[in-house]
Design a protein around this motif. Structure first.
Motif, PDB file in Angstrom:
ATOM      1  N   SER A   5       0.850  -1.190   0.000  1.00  0.00           N
ATOM      2  CA  SER A   5       0.000   0.000   0.000  1.00  0.00           C
ATOM      3  C   SER A   5       0.885   1.238   0.000  1.00  0.00           C
ATOM      4  N   VAL A   6       0.675   2.086  -1.013  1.00  0.00           N
ATOM      5  CA  VAL A   6       1.357   3.378  -1.077  1.00  0.00           C
ATOM      6  C   VAL A   6       0.497   4.370  -0.315  1.00  0.00           C
ATOM      7  N   THR A   7       1.068   4.998   0.705  1.00  0.00           N
ATOM      8  CA  THR A   7       0.303   5.910   1.551  1.00  0.00           C
ATOM      9  C   THR A   7       0.982   7.274   1.594  1.00  0.00           C
ATOM     10  N   VAL A   8       0.170   8.317   1.660  1.00  0.00           N
ATOM     11  CA  VAL A   8       0.656   9.697   1.626  1.00  0.00           C
ATOM     12  C   VAL A   8       0.077  10.439   2.822  1.00  0.00           C
ATOM     13  N   ASP A   9       0.950  11.057   3.614  1.00  0.00           N
ATOM     14  CA  ASP A   9       0.509  11.850   4.763  1.00  0.00           C
ATOM     15  C   ASP A   9       0.367  13.307   4.333  1.00  0.00           C
ATOM     16  N   LEU A  10      -0.864  13.785   4.296  1.00  0.00           N
ATOM     17  CA  LEU A  10      -1.122  15.154   3.847  1.00  0.00           C
ATOM     18  C   LEU A  10      -1.118  16.089   5.050  1.00  0.00           C
ATOM     19  N   GLU A  11      -0.018  16.814   5.192  1.00  0.00           N
ATOM     20  CA  GLU A  11       0.143  17.787   6.278  1.00  0.00           C
ATOM     21  C   GLU A  11       1.071  18.885   5.788  1.00  0.00           C
ATOM     22  N   ASP A  12       0.986  20.065   6.390  1.00  0.00           N
ATOM     23  CA  ASP A  12       1.852  21.160   5.964  1.00  0.00           C
ATOM     24  C   ASP A  12       2.993  21.342   6.965  1.00  0.00           C
ATOM     25  N   TRP A  13       3.925  22.223   6.639  1.00  0.00           N
ATOM     26  CA  TRP A  13       5.142  22.382   7.434  1.00  0.00           C
ATOM     27  C   TRP A  13       4.847  22.777   8.869  1.00  0.00           C
ATOM     28  N   TYR A  14       3.790  23.545   9.111  1.00  0.00           N
ATOM     29  CA  TYR A  14       3.496  23.995  10.478  1.00  0.00           C
ATOM     30  C   TYR A  14       2.834  22.908  11.318  1.00  0.00           C
ATOM     31  N   HIS A  15       2.454  21.790  10.693  1.00  0.00           N
ATOM     32  CA  HIS A  15       1.873  20.688  11.452  1.00  0.00           C
ATOM     33  C   HIS A  15       2.926  19.863  12.187  1.00  0.00           C
ATOM     34  N   ILE A  16       4.200  19.976  11.799  1.00  0.00           N
ATOM     35  CA  ILE A  16       5.214  19.115  12.403  1.00  0.00           C
ATOM     36  C   ILE A  16       5.416  19.509  13.875  1.00  0.00           C
ATOM     37  N   PRO A  17       5.853  18.553  14.719  1.00  0.00           N
ATOM     38  CA  PRO A  17       5.865  18.786  16.177  1.00  0.00           C
ATOM     39  C   PRO A  17       6.802  19.890  16.643  1.00  0.00           C
ATOM     40  N   SER A  18       7.802  20.250  15.844  1.00  0.00           N
ATOM     41  CA  SER A  18       8.684  21.342  16.256  1.00  0.00           C
ATOM     42  C   SER A  18       8.008  22.700  16.147  1.00  0.00           C
ATOM     43  N   VAL A  19       6.920  22.772  15.385  1.00  0.00           N
ATOM     44  CA  VAL A  19       6.204  24.044  15.198  1.00  0.00           C
ATOM     45  C   VAL A  19       4.904  24.082  15.990  1.00  0.00           C
ATOM     46  N   CYS A  20       4.082  23.041  15.893  1.00  0.00           N
ATOM     47  CA  CYS A  20       2.754  23.060  16.527  1.00  0.00           C
ATOM     48  C   CYS A  20       2.422  21.742  17.231  1.00  0.00           C
ATOM     49  N   SER A  21       1.655  21.865  18.310  1.00  0.00           N
ATOM     50  CA  SER A  21       0.871  20.763  18.893  1.00  0.00           C
ATOM     51  C   SER A  21       1.678  19.590  19.437  1.00  0.00           C
ATOM     52  N   SER A  22       2.842  19.900  20.028  1.00  0.00           N
ATOM     53  CA  SER A  22       3.603  18.869  20.727  1.00  0.00           C
ATOM     54  C   SER A  22       4.147  19.473  22.024  1.00  0.00           C
ATOM     55  N   PRO A  23       4.679  18.643  22.924  1.00  0.00           N
ATOM     56  CA  PRO A  23       5.228  19.183  24.175  1.00  0.00           C
ATOM     57  C   PRO A  23       6.400  20.134  23.982  1.00  0.00           C
ATOM     58  N   PHE A  24       7.066  20.116  22.820  1.00  0.00           N
ATOM     59  CA  PHE A  24       8.218  20.994  22.619  1.00  0.00           C
ATOM     60  C   PHE A  24       8.032  21.967  21.454  1.00  0.00           C
ATOM     61  N   SER A  25       6.810  22.175  21.005  1.00  0.00           N
ATOM     62  CA  SER A  25       6.572  23.023  19.834  1.00  0.00           C
ATOM     63  C   SER A  25       6.579  24.517  20.177  1.00  0.00           C
ATOM     64  N   VAL A  26       6.743  25.333  19.148  1.00  0.00           N
ATOM     65  CA  VAL A  26       6.696  26.790  19.311  1.00  0.00           C
ATOM     66  C   VAL A  26       5.286  27.235  19.677  1.00  0.00           C
ATOM     67  N   TYR A  27       4.280  26.675  19.010  1.00  0.00           N
ATOM     68  CA  TYR A  27       2.885  27.022  19.270  1.00  0.00           C
ATOM     69  C   TYR A  27       2.155  25.824  19.875  1.00  0.00           C
ATOM     70  N   ARG A  28       1.277  26.089  20.810  1.00  0.00           N
ATOM     71  CA  ARG A  28       0.551  25.010  21.485  1.00  0.00           C
ATOM     72  C   ARG A  28      -0.338  24.242  20.522  1.00  0.00           C
ATOM     73  N   ASN A  29      -0.895  24.943  19.535  1.00  0.00           N
ATOM     74  CA  ASN A  29      -1.786  24.292  18.582  1.00  0.00           C
ATOM     75  C   ASN A  29      -1.846  25.109  17.293  1.00  0.00           C
ATOM     76  N   VAL A  30      -2.552  24.583  16.312  1.00  0.00           N
ATOM     77  CA  VAL A  30      -2.646  25.248  15.013  1.00  0.00           C
ATOM     78  C   VAL A  30      -3.405  26.563  15.119  1.00  0.00           C
ATOM     79  N   ASP A  31      -4.424  26.616  15.967  1.00  0.00           N
ATOM     80  CA  ASP A  31      -5.180  27.864  16.137  1.00  0.00           C
ATOM     81  C   ASP A  31      -4.263  28.980  16.616  1.00  0.00           C
TER      82      ASP A  31
END
Length: 301
Positions: A6-32
């Motif tokens: 199965s060929v699978t593709v994860d559709l997400e943008d650069w700000y979705h990665i944990p270093s930018v958003c929504s992880s314990p060590f991200s710059v922003y707490r969430n996408v909002d």
């Protein structure tokens, strides 16, 4: 080789990665919070996604796209285009938030919050696809057994997040008896069981003494296509397996220098990685390829 791919593709943008958003060590707490504070360009996703669709057409492949649901709002028409080209939609979370802590593996949200957010994402994607959504992949591949129980309760039929290897474990289970082929996870666990109305599709690995993760993604970018082909070839001998990548992997644009802890994450990408994907798909041309929803076990659970 005896398995299918199965060929699978994860559709997400650069700000979705944990270093930018929504992880314990991200710059922003969430996408909002990101969109409240970010004034620069954010769409680095549309152009490479359209190139991915053309690449899949070139090899006559129907893929499974694990889509972060908020892309529907921020990229009008993009997810619709994926459906129009005949690909499967599956869920990659509402806005790619980590569900378990990368270090402790403890939950970062309650079961109730996880189910509420995931149901919102599921309904958004079902509205676009026009059919029932059956697949899930945990953002950042951080998955707990408790999440599988909730996914089954919500009507999902499969998950594809587990990566067995000798270097890291992004789950809350030891994965003692898990390999690279589909299995039924135990309740509240990710260990392999004998039967369940839910399937886990783990990722490929190659074994040379140690087990090396080789399903795609960052390993494709940093270690190349020969390494990935080795893992896929070995894993196909065990049974069905997974190849995955992101549209961002082939983006030629320079992403904003924003993020914590991962300064070299995107140092290799663009046309070089696109050619690596093309090389992998070319070498796998004789292997049967199926969307995950079409795997025989999914239709039976």
């Amino acid at each position: 080789m005896s398995g299918s791919l199965s060929v699978t593709v994860d559709l997400e943008d650069w700000y979705h990665i944990p270093s930018v958003c929504s992880s314990p060590f991200s710059v922003y707490r969430n996408v909002d919070e990101f969109f409240k504070n970010w004034n620069g360009r954010y769409d680095f996703l549309s152009e490479p996604t359209k190139r991915v669709l053309n690449l899949l057409d070139e090899f006559n492949i129907n893929a499974t796209f694990f889509v972060v649901a908020d892309t529907i709002e921020h990229y009008p028409g993009l997810v619709e285009l994926i459906v129009d080209r005949g690909h499967e939609l599956a869920c990659h979370g509402l806005n790619h938030a980590c569900k378990i802590d990368p270090k402790t593996k403890r939950p970062l949200m309650s079961v109730e919050e996880f189910e509420q957010r995931t149901l919102v994402a599921k309904k958004m994607l079902e509205k676009i696809s026009g059919e029932k959504l059956v697949g899930y992949r945990a953002p950042n591949a951080l998955v707990g057994g408790w999440m599988i129980d909730s996914l089954e309760k919500m009507g999902f039929k499969y998950d594809s997040s587990v990566s067995v290897n000798s270097f890291y474990n992004k789950t809350d289970s030891s994965l003692r008896n898990v390999s690279s082929f589909p299995y039924y996870p135990e309740e509240n666990e990710l260990e392999a069981s004998s039967d369940r109305n839910f399937i886990e599709f783990p990722w490929a690995y190659c074994q040379h003494g140690l087990k090396f993760p080789s399903s795609g993604g960052p390993m494709l970018r940093f270690l190349g296509s020969s390494f990935i082909l080795d893992g896929l070839t070995q894993s196909l001998k065990r049974g069905h397996t997974i190849f995955y990548f992101h549209p961002l992997d082939i983006s030629c644009a320079r992403f904003p220098s924003l993020g914590n802890r991962r300064p070299f994450y995107w140092c290799i990408k663009g046309r070089l990685v696109e050619e690596r994907i093309r090389h992998v798909l070319g070498k796998m041309s004789e292997v049967e390829k199926i969307c995950l929803r079409d795997y025989p076990g999914v239709s039976c659970v």
